[in-house]
Write an enzyme that holds these catalytic residues in place. Sequence first.
Site, PDB file in Angstrom:
ATOM      1  N   ASN A  52       0.824  -1.204   0.000  1.00  0.00           N
ATOM      2  CA  ASN A  52       0.000   0.000   0.000  1.00  0.00           C
ATOM      3  C   ASN A  52       0.859   1.255   0.000  1.00  0.00           C
ATOM      4  O   ASN A  52       1.948   1.295   0.587  1.00  0.00           O
ATOM      5  CB  ASN A  52      -1.005   0.007   1.155  1.00  0.00           C
ATOM      6  CG  ASN A  52      -0.408  -0.200   2.527  1.00  0.00           C
ATOM      7  OD1 ASN A  52       0.628  -0.831   2.681  1.00  0.00           O
ATOM      8  ND2 ASN A  52      -1.067   0.321   3.545  1.00  0.00           N
ATOM      9  N   VAL A  53       0.373   2.252  -0.701  1.00  0.00           N
ATOM     10  CA  VAL A  53       1.062   3.534  -0.845  1.00  0.00           C
ATOM     11  C   VAL A  53       0.037   4.623  -0.535  1.00  0.00           C
ATOM     12  O   VAL A  53      -0.901   4.834  -1.314  1.00  0.00           O
ATOM     13  CB  VAL A  53       1.636   3.691  -2.271  1.00  0.00           C
ATOM     14  CG1 VAL A  53       2.282   5.060  -2.441  1.00  0.00           C
ATOM     15  CG2 VAL A  53       2.664   2.587  -2.555  1.00  0.00           C
ATOM     16  N   GLU A  54       0.213   5.266   0.621  1.00  0.00           N
ATOM     17  CA  GLU A  54      -0.776   6.240   1.070  1.00  0.00           C
ATOM     18  C   GLU A  54      -0.468   7.640   0.545  1.00  0.00           C
ATOM     19  O   GLU A  54       0.539   7.858  -0.146  1.00  0.00           O
ATOM     20  CB  GLU A  54      -0.840   6.206   2.607  1.00  0.00           C
ATOM     21  CG  GLU A  54      -1.302   4.836   3.089  1.00  0.00           C
ATOM     22  CD  GLU A  54      -1.502   4.735   4.584  1.00  0.00           C
ATOM     23  OE1 GLU A  54      -1.026   5.625   5.330  1.00  0.00           O
ATOM     24  OE2 GLU A  54      -2.130   3.750   5.014  1.00  0.00           O
ATOM     25  N   CYS A  63      -4.204   0.832  -2.365  1.00  0.00           N
ATOM     26  CA  CYS A  63      -4.090  -0.414  -1.615  1.00  0.00           C
ATOM     27  C   CYS A  63      -2.978  -1.280  -2.218  1.00  0.00           C
ATOM     28  O   CYS A  63      -2.600  -1.106  -3.392  1.00  0.00           O
ATOM     29  CB  CYS A  63      -5.401  -1.193  -1.661  1.00  0.00           C
ATOM     30  SG  CYS A  63      -6.679  -0.578  -0.552  1.00  0.00           S
ATOM     31  N   GLU A  65      -3.199  -4.166  -3.265  1.00  0.00           N
ATOM     32  CA  GLU A  65      -3.720  -4.889  -4.429  1.00  0.00           C
ATOM     33  C   GLU A  65      -3.628  -4.044  -5.691  1.00  0.00           C
ATOM     34  O   GLU A  65      -3.491  -4.579  -6.801  1.00  0.00           O
ATOM     35  CB  GLU A  65      -5.177  -5.302  -4.173  1.00  0.00           C
ATOM     36  CG  GLU A  65      -5.345  -6.334  -3.063  1.00  0.00           C
ATOM     37  CD  GLU A  65      -5.476  -5.734  -1.666  1.00  0.00           C
ATOM     38  OE1 GLU A  65      -5.023  -4.584  -1.461  1.00  0.00           O
ATOM     39  OE2 GLU A  65      -6.021  -6.413  -0.791  1.00  0.00           O
ATOM     40  N   CYS A  96      -9.869  -5.750   0.959  1.00  0.00           N
ATOM     41  CA  CYS A  96     -11.038  -4.896   1.168  1.00  0.00           C
ATOM     42  C   CYS A  96     -12.013  -5.073   0.004  1.00  0.00           C
ATOM     43  O   CYS A  96     -11.701  -5.706  -1.017  1.00  0.00           O
ATOM     44  CB  CYS A  96     -10.619  -3.436   1.315  1.00  0.00           C
ATOM     45  SG  CYS A  96     -10.137  -2.637  -0.237  1.00  0.00           S
ATOM     46  N   CYS A  99     -10.953  -3.998  -3.452  1.00  0.00           N
ATOM     47  CA  CYS A  99      -9.869  -4.827  -3.989  1.00  0.00           C
ATOM     48  C   CYS A  99     -10.360  -6.213  -4.380  1.00  0.00           C
ATOM     49  O   CYS A  99      -9.793  -6.842  -5.259  1.00  0.00           O
ATOM     50  CB  CYS A  99      -8.712  -4.867  -3.002  1.00  0.00           C
ATOM     51  SG  CYS A  99      -7.889  -3.258  -2.946  1.00  0.00           S
TER      52      CYS A  99
HETATM   53  O1  LIG Z   1      -7.142  -4.919   1.349  1.00  0.00           O
HETATM   54  C1  LIG Z   1      -6.549  -3.935   1.826  1.00  0.00           C
HETATM   55  C2  LIG Z   1      -7.015  -3.248   2.954  1.00  0.00           C
HETATM   56  C3  LIG Z   1      -6.313  -2.146   3.373  1.00  0.00           C
HETATM   57  N1  LIG Z   1      -5.172  -1.753   2.744  1.00  0.00           N
HETATM   58  C4  LIG Z   1      -4.442  -0.560   3.194  1.00  0.00           C
HETATM   59  C5  LIG Z   1      -5.051   0.751   2.770  1.00  0.00           C
HETATM   60  C6  LIG Z   1      -4.513   1.689   3.827  1.00  0.00           C
HETATM   61  O2  LIG Z   1      -3.237   2.159   3.406  1.00  0.00           O
HETATM   62  C7  LIG Z   1      -4.327   0.813   5.059  1.00  0.00           C
HETATM   63  C8  LIG Z   1      -5.398   1.020   6.118  1.00  0.00           C
HETATM   64  O3  LIG Z   1      -6.673   0.853   5.562  1.00  0.00           O
HETATM   65  O4  LIG Z   1      -4.386  -0.523   4.603  1.00  0.00           O
HETATM   66  C9  LIG Z   1      -4.691  -2.440   1.649  1.00  0.00           C
HETATM   67  O5  LIG Z   1      -3.642  -2.086   1.094  1.00  0.00           O
HETATM   68  N2  LIG Z   1      -5.399  -3.508   1.228  1.00  0.00           N
END
Ligand SMILES: O=c1ccn([C@H]2C[C@H](O)[C@@H](CO)O2)c(=O)[nH]1
Length: 143
Positions: A52-54, A63, A65, A96, A99
């Site tokens: 994940n890259v925020e 996410c 994925e 999630c 995804c």
């Molecule tokens: O299936 C998922 C669920 C959450 N996140 C990440 C998104 C966010 O950066 C962090 C908290 O929700 O987790 C994912 O990468 N994939």
Amino acid sequence: MGAQQVGTRDVDWEALRSAARDIMARAYAPYSRYPVGAAALTDDGRTVVGCNVENASYGVTLCAECGLVSALHASGGGRLVAFTCCDGKGELLMPCGRCRQLLWEHGGADLLVDTARGVLPMSEVLPDAFGPDHLTTGGPDRG
Ligand SMILES: O=c1ccn([C@H]2C[C@H](O)[C@@H](CO)O2)c(=O)[nH]1
């Protein structure tokens, strides 16, 4: 893409989980502090990964994925055969909702997903899914 070479019996789940844990360490998650790693096997035997890259604008967050699907196409395309995802402790994480839809697009009903209830096909992880087939059969001008 080429013919499917990798069957579901060829999946090395421990190797896939390990790849997810490795990429999880590369997550950029300064806001949630919730790193995620994802790894999948493709139908021609490649392993693709994502983390994940925020973003400061939280809704822009990618996410794990998303990165994985991008890596799938960037490395030659094909279909996903088996998928796993982990949290910051390296423990299994369910994808999630959005995804699950992403995974459906690139692996379909038969994609094997590592879940808390064991390895399940995507058809059980996202029952009654909407997918690409609906676009060719469901529109008012499509019969
Ligand atoms: O299936 C998922 C669920 C959450 N996140 C990440 C998104 C966010 O950066 C962090 C908290 O929700 O987790 C994912 O990468 N994939």
